[in-house]
Design a protein around this motif. Structure first.
Motif, PDB file in Angstrom:
ATOM      1  N   THR A  65       0.817  -1.222   0.000  1.00 38.77           N
ATOM      2  CA  THR A  65       0.000   0.000   0.000  1.00 38.77           C
ATOM      3  C   THR A  65       0.844   1.262   0.000  1.00 38.77           C
ATOM      4  O   THR A  65       0.574   2.213  -0.734  1.00 38.77           O
ATOM      5  N   SER A  92     -10.339   2.309  -0.515  1.00 38.62           N
ATOM      6  CA  SER A  92     -10.214   2.725   0.884  1.00 38.62           C
ATOM      7  C   SER A  92     -10.679   4.160   1.072  1.00 38.62           C
ATOM      8  O   SER A  92     -10.889   4.893   0.105  1.00 38.62           O
ATOM      9  N   TYR A  95      -8.887   8.268   5.809  1.00 37.50           N
ATOM     10  CA  TYR A  95      -7.460   8.205   6.157  1.00 37.50           C
ATOM     11  C   TYR A  95      -7.176   9.135   7.328  1.00 37.50           C
ATOM     12  O   TYR A  95      -7.540  10.301   7.307  1.00 37.50           O
ATOM     13  N   VAL A 143     -10.679   0.033   4.846  1.00 39.26           N
ATOM     14  CA  VAL A 143     -10.543  -0.769   3.629  1.00 39.26           C
ATOM     15  C   VAL A 143     -11.909  -1.379   3.319  1.00 39.26           C
ATOM     16  O   VAL A 143     -12.426  -2.215   4.065  1.00 39.26           O
ATOM     17  N   GLU A 144     -12.496  -0.946   2.230  1.00 39.16           N
ATOM     18  CA  GLU A 144     -13.878  -1.320   1.900  1.00 39.16           C
ATOM     19  C   GLU A 144     -14.090  -2.824   1.698  1.00 39.16           C
ATOM     20  O   GLU A 144     -15.064  -3.381   2.227  1.00 39.16           O
ATOM     21  N   ASP A 149     -11.404  -0.778   9.601  1.00 38.11           N
ATOM     22  CA  ASP A 149     -10.194   0.039   9.587  1.00 38.11           C
ATOM     23  C   ASP A 149      -8.959  -0.845   9.692  1.00 38.11           C
ATOM     24  O   ASP A 149      -8.972  -1.883  10.369  1.00 38.11           O
TER      25      ASP A 149
END
Length: 256
Positions: A65, A92, A95, A143-144, A149
Protein backbone atom coordinates in the motif's frame (compact mmCIF):
# COMPACT_ATOMS: atom_id res chain seq x y z
CA UNK A 1 26.98 60.74 26.61
CA UNK A 2 27.79 62.10 23.12
CA UNK A 3 25.28 62.17 20.29
CA UNK A 4 27.15 59.65 18.15
CA UNK A 5 27.55 57.33 21.12
CA UNK A 6 23.79 57.44 21.75
CA UNK A 7 23.08 56.65 18.11
CA UNK A 8 25.48 53.70 18.23
CA UNK A 9 23.88 52.27 21.37
CA UNK A 10 20.35 52.63 20.00
CA UNK A 11 21.32 51.10 16.64
CA UNK A 12 22.77 48.10 18.46
CA UNK A 13 19.58 47.79 20.49
CA UNK A 14 17.48 47.78 17.30
CA UNK A 15 19.66 45.08 15.77
CA UNK A 16 19.36 42.90 18.87
CA UNK A 17 15.59 43.36 19.00
CA UNK A 18 15.25 42.53 15.31
CA UNK A 19 17.43 39.46 15.71
CA UNK A 20 15.27 38.22 18.56
CA UNK A 21 12.14 38.37 16.39
CA UNK A 22 13.50 36.31 13.54
CA UNK A 23 15.30 32.97 13.56
CA UNK A 24 15.92 31.38 10.19
CA UNK A 25 16.98 27.84 9.42
CA UNK A 26 18.50 26.59 6.20
CA UNK A 27 15.85 25.20 3.89
CA UNK A 28 16.63 21.62 2.95
CA UNK A 29 15.14 18.72 1.02
CA UNK A 30 15.95 15.13 1.89
CA UNK A 31 15.00 11.75 0.49
CA UNK A 32 13.69 9.32 3.10
CA UNK A 33 13.52 5.53 3.04
CA UNK A 34 10.49 4.46 5.08
CA UNK A 35 10.21 1.42 7.29
CA UNK A 36 6.64 0.26 6.67
CA UNK A 37 5.43 -1.81 9.58
CA UNK A 38 2.27 -3.67 10.56
CA UNK A 39 3.71 -3.77 14.09
CA UNK A 40 4.18 -0.64 16.21
CA UNK A 41 7.97 -0.02 16.02
CA UNK A 42 7.92 1.66 19.45
CA UNK A 43 5.96 -0.84 21.54
CA UNK A 44 6.46 -3.82 19.22
CA UNK A 45 2.73 -4.49 19.50
CA UNK A 46 0.20 -5.00 16.71
CA UNK A 47 -2.71 -2.57 17.04
CA UNK A 48 -4.67 -3.74 14.02
CA UNK A 49 -7.64 -6.08 14.52
CA UNK A 50 -5.83 -8.77 12.51
CA UNK A 51 -3.62 -9.41 15.53
CA UNK A 52 -0.55 -11.63 15.74
CA UNK A 53 -2.06 -14.29 13.50
CA UNK A 54 -2.51 -11.76 10.71
CA UNK A 55 0.99 -10.28 10.83
CA UNK A 56 2.31 -11.90 7.64
CA UNK A 57 -0.71 -10.84 5.62
CA UNK A 58 -0.83 -7.43 7.30
CA UNK A 59 2.85 -6.71 6.66
CA UNK A 60 2.46 -7.65 2.99
CA UNK A 61 -0.57 -5.36 2.72
CA UNK A 62 1.31 -2.41 4.27
CA UNK A 63 4.27 -2.84 1.93
CA UNK A 64 1.88 -3.15 -1.00
CA UNK A 65 0.00 0.00 0.00
CA UNK A 66 2.71 2.50 1.00
CA UNK A 67 5.73 3.23 -1.19
CA UNK A 68 9.05 3.10 0.61
CA UNK A 69 10.33 6.44 -0.71
CA UNK A 70 9.34 9.79 0.84
CA UNK A 71 10.38 13.45 0.77
CA UNK A 72 11.29 15.43 3.88
CA UNK A 73 11.18 19.22 3.82
CA UNK A 74 12.83 21.43 6.46
CA UNK A 75 11.58 25.02 6.20
CA UNK A 76 13.28 28.29 7.16
CA UNK A 77 11.08 28.37 10.27
CA UNK A 78 12.32 24.99 11.47
CA UNK A 79 9.20 23.01 10.52
CA UNK A 80 9.36 19.50 9.06
CA UNK A 81 6.98 18.17 6.39
CA UNK A 82 6.98 14.56 5.19
CA UNK A 83 5.38 13.52 1.90
CA UNK A 84 4.76 9.81 1.21
CA UNK A 85 2.73 7.93 -1.40
CA UNK A 86 -0.14 5.52 -0.79
CA UNK A 87 -1.99 3.13 -3.11
CA UNK A 88 -5.28 1.21 -2.78
CA UNK A 89 -7.08 4.56 -2.85
CA UNK A 90 -9.89 3.18 -4.99
CA UNK A 91 -10.70 0.65 -2.27
CA UNK A 92 -10.21 2.72 0.88
CA UNK A 93 -11.29 5.92 2.67
CA UNK A 94 -11.23 7.74 6.04
CA UNK A 95 -7.46 8.20 6.16
CA UNK A 96 -6.11 9.42 9.48
CA UNK A 97 -2.43 10.23 10.05
CA UNK A 98 -0.98 10.61 13.54
CA UNK A 99 2.55 11.25 14.78
CA UNK A 100 4.28 10.12 17.96
CA UNK A 101 5.05 13.12 20.20
CA UNK A 102 7.24 11.22 22.67
CA UNK A 103 4.34 10.08 24.84
CA UNK A 104 1.40 9.24 22.59
CA UNK A 105 0.12 9.46 19.05
CA UNK A 106 -1.69 12.71 18.17
CA UNK A 107 -3.48 13.81 15.00
CA UNK A 108 -1.18 15.32 12.39
CA UNK A 109 -1.97 18.15 10.00
CA UNK A 110 -2.12 16.32 6.68
CA UNK A 111 -3.48 16.81 3.18
CA UNK A 112 -3.38 15.16 -0.23
CA UNK A 113 -0.64 17.01 -2.12
CA UNK A 114 -1.26 15.28 -5.45
CA UNK A 115 -3.03 12.36 -7.09
CA UNK A 116 -1.58 9.80 -9.47
CA UNK A 117 -2.10 6.38 -10.99
CA UNK A 118 -0.20 3.15 -11.32
CA UNK A 119 -1.06 -0.36 -12.53
CA UNK A 120 -3.08 -0.92 -9.33
CA UNK A 121 -5.18 2.25 -9.55
CA UNK A 122 -5.22 5.68 -7.92
CA UNK A 123 -2.41 6.86 -5.65
CA UNK A 124 -2.20 9.75 -3.21
CA UNK A 125 0.88 11.77 -2.25
CA UNK A 126 0.13 12.70 1.36
CA UNK A 127 1.99 15.56 3.02
CA UNK A 128 1.93 15.87 6.80
CA UNK A 129 3.64 18.11 9.33
CA UNK A 130 5.92 16.26 11.76
CA UNK A 131 7.88 17.50 14.80
CA UNK A 132 11.25 16.02 13.79
CA UNK A 133 12.94 14.15 10.98
CA UNK A 134 12.68 10.64 12.48
CA UNK A 135 9.06 10.86 13.66
CA UNK A 136 7.03 7.64 13.76
CA UNK A 137 3.63 7.86 12.03
CA UNK A 138 0.49 5.86 12.78
CA UNK A 139 -1.83 5.57 9.79
CA UNK A 140 -5.35 4.18 9.73
CA UNK A 141 -7.72 3.78 6.80
CA UNK A 142 -11.01 2.08 6.13
CA UNK A 143 -10.54 -0.77 3.63
CA UNK A 144 -13.88 -1.32 1.90
CA UNK A 145 -13.45 -4.98 0.80
CA UNK A 146 -12.53 -5.87 4.42
CA UNK A 147 -15.25 -3.69 5.93
CA UNK A 148 -13.03 -2.33 8.70
CA UNK A 149 -10.19 0.04 9.59
CA UNK A 150 -6.61 -1.09 9.13
CA UNK A 151 -3.77 0.31 11.26
CA UNK A 152 -0.08 0.40 10.36
CA UNK A 153 3.06 2.46 11.04
CA UNK A 154 5.71 4.37 9.11
CA UNK A 155 9.16 5.20 10.41
CA UNK A 156 12.06 6.97 8.65
CA UNK A 157 14.83 4.40 8.32
CA UNK A 158 17.37 6.28 6.24
CA UNK A 159 17.73 9.90 5.12
CA UNK A 160 19.86 11.12 2.20
CA UNK A 161 20.40 14.78 1.36
CA UNK A 162 18.60 16.15 -1.70
CA UNK A 163 15.32 15.44 -3.47
CA UNK A 164 15.84 12.20 -5.38
CA UNK A 165 12.11 11.55 -5.68
CA UNK A 166 9.38 12.64 -8.07
CA UNK A 167 7.55 14.48 -5.27
CA UNK A 168 6.99 18.21 -5.70
CA UNK A 169 7.98 20.13 -2.53
CA UNK A 170 5.09 21.94 -0.89
CA UNK A 171 6.90 24.42 1.37
CA UNK A 172 10.56 24.55 0.28
CA UNK A 173 11.96 25.70 -3.04
CA UNK A 174 12.70 22.75 -5.30
CA UNK A 175 16.19 24.16 -5.78
CA UNK A 176 17.06 23.74 -2.10
CA UNK A 177 19.96 21.38 -1.53
CA UNK A 178 21.03 19.32 1.44
CA UNK A 179 24.55 17.94 1.67
CA UNK A 180 23.99 15.98 4.90
CA UNK A 181 25.55 12.59 5.33
CA UNK A 182 23.37 9.51 5.18
CA UNK A 183 21.46 9.07 8.44
CA UNK A 184 20.47 5.59 9.60
CA UNK A 185 18.01 5.61 12.49
CA UNK A 186 17.87 1.87 13.10
CA UNK A 187 15.31 0.35 15.45
CA UNK A 188 13.67 2.34 18.25
CA UNK A 189 13.81 1.14 21.83
CA UNK A 190 10.59 -0.10 23.37
CA UNK A 191 8.64 2.66 25.08
CA UNK A 192 5.30 2.73 26.85
CA UNK A 193 2.83 4.63 24.68
CA UNK A 194 -0.54 4.32 26.38
CA UNK A 195 -3.78 5.00 24.51
CA UNK A 196 -3.58 5.96 20.86
CA UNK A 197 -7.30 6.09 20.13
CA UNK A 198 -8.31 8.13 17.10
CA UNK A 199 -10.38 11.15 18.08
CA UNK A 200 -10.65 12.74 14.65
CA UNK A 201 -14.15 13.05 13.20
CA UNK A 202 -12.87 13.65 9.68
CA UNK A 203 -14.15 11.33 6.96
CA UNK A 204 -10.80 11.41 5.24
CA UNK A 205 -8.05 13.90 4.56
CA UNK A 206 -9.08 17.37 3.47
CA UNK A 207 -8.17 17.87 -0.20
CA UNK A 208 -6.91 21.38 0.34
CA UNK A 209 -4.70 23.29 -2.05
CA UNK A 210 -4.93 26.57 -0.13
CA UNK A 211 -1.57 26.27 1.58
CA UNK A 212 0.31 29.37 2.63
CA UNK A 213 3.56 28.36 0.99
CA UNK A 214 4.88 31.93 1.07
CA UNK A 215 4.17 32.38 4.77
CA UNK A 216 7.75 32.11 5.92
CA UNK A 217 8.99 34.51 3.25
CA UNK A 218 6.28 37.07 4.01
CA UNK A 219 6.99 36.84 7.72
CA UNK A 220 10.67 37.58 7.10
CA UNK A 221 9.81 40.66 5.04
CA UNK A 222 7.55 41.95 7.82
CA UNK A 223 10.37 41.67 10.35
CA UNK A 224 12.71 43.66 8.12
CA UNK A 225 10.12 46.40 7.53
CA UNK A 226 9.31 46.71 11.24
CA UNK A 227 13.00 46.83 12.09
CA UNK A 228 13.65 49.52 9.50
CA UNK A 229 10.78 51.70 10.72
CA UNK A 230 11.92 51.29 14.32
CA UNK A 231 15.48 52.27 13.40
CA UNK A 232 14.37 55.41 11.53
CA UNK A 233 12.10 56.45 14.38
CA UNK A 234 14.82 56.02 17.01
CA UNK A 235 17.34 57.90 14.87
CA UNK A 236 14.84 60.75 14.40
CA UNK A 237 14.23 61.02 18.16
CA UNK A 238 17.95 61.03 18.91
CA UNK A 239 18.67 63.75 16.33
CA UNK A 240 15.83 65.95 17.57
CA UNK A 241 17.02 65.47 21.14
CA UNK A 242 20.60 66.31 20.16
CA UNK A 243 19.51 69.39 18.22
CA UNK A 244 17.42 70.60 21.14
CA UNK A 245 20.33 70.21 23.51
CA UNK A 246 22.63 72.14 21.17
CA UNK A 247 20.10 74.99 21.02
CA UNK A 248 19.91 75.06 24.81
CA UNK A 249 23.70 75.23 25.02
CA UNK A 250 23.76 78.13 22.51
CA UNK A 251 21.16 80.04 24.54
CA UNK A 252 23.20 79.55 27.72
CA UNK A 253 26.32 80.86 25.93
CA UNK A 254 24.44 83.97 24.76
CA UNK A 255 23.15 84.67 28.29
CA UNK A 256 26.69 84.51 29.63
Amino acid sequence: MGLMHKIGVLCLTCVLLLGGCKKDYEETLSTVTLQRSYRNPITQKIEDAGGENGEVTGQAMVEGTVFDEALLEHTSKGNYYLTFRMGLIDFSSKYIVQYYDGKKFVDATAFVASKGKNDKGTTYAICCKVPKEDTVLRVSMFVEPMGRDVIFFLKPEKIVGGNHTDFIPQYVSDGAKCDIEVKDFGTSEKTSVGSSAVVSENKGLILSTDRNVQASSSSSHVHYIVGGVLFVFVLFVVLIHGKGKCCDDDEEDEEE
